[in-house]
Design an enzyme around this catalytic site. Structure first.
Site, mmCIF file in Angstrom:
data_model
loop_
_atom_site.group_PDB
_atom_site.id
_atom_site.type_symbol
_atom_site.label_atom_id
_atom_site.label_comp_id
_atom_site.label_asym_id
_atom_site.label_seq_id
_atom_site.Cartn_x
_atom_site.Cartn_y
_atom_site.Cartn_z
ATOM 1 N N SER B 136 0.846 -1.200 0.000
ATOM 2 C CA SER B 136 0.000 0.000 0.000
ATOM 3 C C SER B 136 0.882 1.251 0.000
ATOM 4 O O SER B 136 1.629 1.460 -0.950
ATOM 5 C CB SER B 136 -0.950 -0.069 1.203
ATOM 6 O OG SER B 136 -1.948 0.920 1.103
ATOM 7 N N HIS B 178 -4.205 -0.600 -4.281
ATOM 8 C CA HIS B 178 -5.662 -0.757 -4.078
ATOM 9 C C HIS B 178 -6.369 -0.425 -5.396
ATOM 10 O O HIS B 178 -7.386 0.251 -5.420
ATOM 11 C CB HIS B 178 -6.169 0.175 -2.973
ATOM 12 C CG HIS B 178 -5.549 -0.070 -1.629
ATOM 13 N ND1 HIS B 178 -5.909 -1.112 -0.815
ATOM 14 C CD2 HIS B 178 -4.572 0.609 -0.967
ATOM 15 C CE1 HIS B 178 -5.194 -1.065 0.310
ATOM 16 N NE2 HIS B 178 -4.376 -0.034 0.233
ATOM 17 N N GLU B 205 -5.403 -5.186 -4.778
ATOM 18 C CA GLU B 205 -5.121 -5.727 -3.437
ATOM 19 C C GLU B 205 -4.716 -7.195 -3.546
ATOM 20 O O GLU B 205 -5.068 -7.886 -4.492
ATOM 21 C CB GLU B 205 -6.354 -5.560 -2.544
ATOM 22 C CG GLU B 205 -6.606 -4.088 -2.240
ATOM 23 C CD GLU B 205 -7.800 -3.834 -1.332
ATOM 24 O OE1 GLU B 205 -8.510 -4.785 -0.967
ATOM 25 O OE2 GLU B 205 -8.022 -2.656 -0.992
#
Lengths: 280, 280
Positions: B136, B178, B205
């Protein structure tokens, strides 16, 4: 269903898919251009609100088009398939200079009109030169292969889209709408992965692809039209993967068009058009 | 900042951006592969949880990597820029065989570590062959040009992304994470529109791009890696449009890679890899 044959010596009418939520109060650029291509002040429009479950959808467009200067507007709704066989309605469509589908659920249009004389009349009118357009669900219905529904997300999964036969005014494109707003790239790309022959066009809200009689897309409105071209697709794993698995697709071409840019569906070439004026 | 120089006779380490929410309970494929490339059972890892505001983020990864078989794991957090000048910490990084950044906010990492001896040590270690990865925010930080934040939506607007200098392990890619889940194609494409030299990689993800020492992207995990290549960009209107206007971009190449497929950042060629085994 393949598009109707264009009569000798005539030209197909414009096909005008709109991404939904087109401006109705300020510059109304999309609706004005639709009206202009349908005859302007002498336009005789038929508005088909069958996709919608709201009682006033058709009346709203009738009022709008009259305010913008149409000579005549008739709202024609269909509650049963039998309605779509009525000779009176078919004759009314044969007088129209423009036909407009409102938003709602595209499967309501296809299940009601599919294969009926009304659908045939609309297809024939477009082949004879009449402008046919629609917004949101009314945009999806226009092409031969229609996205019926799908899941959202930027990358495609094998089961992210369900196709159904549409009205078939063109077989060159698969249309998706509310594109930026509802994150639909994955399902548009998945629909091309089944069979890359068509070009995917993703319409943002308040944005339309005006498809000319010679198959050039011109953009109108405040957003962009995303063109996905799988013509040079190098590899697709669509046939190898399970339902919920991601699909591998190599070699997609993508063009993001804004007002002024064009895409020719015959040559599959994008152009910056009026966005790149020659230096003087 | 350009990547550190690779010492003569050595090879750069792997760079491992992960799209967030990687599996930690079932097959743990991404974390296991990261560990393997960091020395497997003799791995000595440093976990940097500085992006996160949660107190237990570092401990969670320490436990995970130990369970997966790492020899040693140390959590190294930084609360001030002064922390990033401590010789003890720099020496600890110089012993590490793998360095991992957790998720959180990538600007916390860049504002804390940027330009300090700790950042220099991490860059030097990667140039010397040590694997550096992150999930992330910890993925975004790895490249030279980092997406700091942006708005979501499938089509790019001029103001849809803000770039900031990242750690600079590679300047070949701009990373977004994401990707499928948060609809980030528009901002990734906008970041390339500023300057098309880099390749955009959008990580779903539970999906990672393992970038090998010879700059080949290999995919690990359950989703896909969307590669956007603007190398053949034909036209961009980025310099012509206002802040909130859509951007016209013609001629983007897009590859959607799943596990087995690869993309070579040097040649900019995608390959189906093990997804398309030769017929026997």
């Amino acid at each position: 269903m393949a598009p109707s044959r264009i009569p000798d010596g005539e030209q197909r009418g414009w096909i005008v898919p709109i991404g939904g939520a087109e401006d109705k109060e300020h510059d109304t650029a999309i609706l004005r251009r639709f009206l202009k291509l349908s005859g302007g002040s002498s336009a005789d429009l038929v508005v088909i609100p069958t996709a919608s479950r709201l009682a006033d959808t058709g009346d709203r467009y009738e009022k709008l088009f009259l305010e913008l200067g149409a000579a005549q507007v008739e709202v024609m709704d269909f509650d049963t398939r039998r309605d779509c066989h009525e000779p009176g309605r078919v004759q009314r469509l044969e007088r129209a200079s423009g036909i407009f589908f409102t938003g709602g659920n595209q499967l309501r249009i296809s299940t009601m009109l599919g294969g009926t004389p009304v659908a045939q009349a609309i297809r024939a009118r477009n082949a004879q030169g009449v402008t046919v357009g629609g917004t949101s669900a009314g945009a999806s219905i226009l092409s031969e292969h229609m996205i019926a529904y799908g899941v959202e997300g930027a990358s495609p999964r094998a089961d992210s889209v369900r196709l159904a036969p549409g009205l078939g005014l063109t077989n060159r494109v698969v249309i998706d709408q509310h594109f930026r707003q509802r994150d639909r790239l994955g399902r548009l790309v998945a629909s091309l992965a089944y069979n890359p022959f068509a070009v995917g066009i993703g319409l943002d809200e308040d944005t339309a692809a005006f498809i000319s009689p010679d198959n050039t897309i011109e953009v109108e409105g405040s957003g962009s039209v995303t063109v996905v071209d799988a013509d040079d697709l190098q590899f697709s794993s669509m046939h190898l993967v399970g339902e919920n698995e991601p699909v591998c697709l190599l070699g997609l071409g993508v063009h993001i068009l804004t007002k002024g840019a064009t895409f020719n569906l015959n040559t599959r070439k994008a152009s910056a058009g009026s966005l790149a004026p020659p230096k003087t």
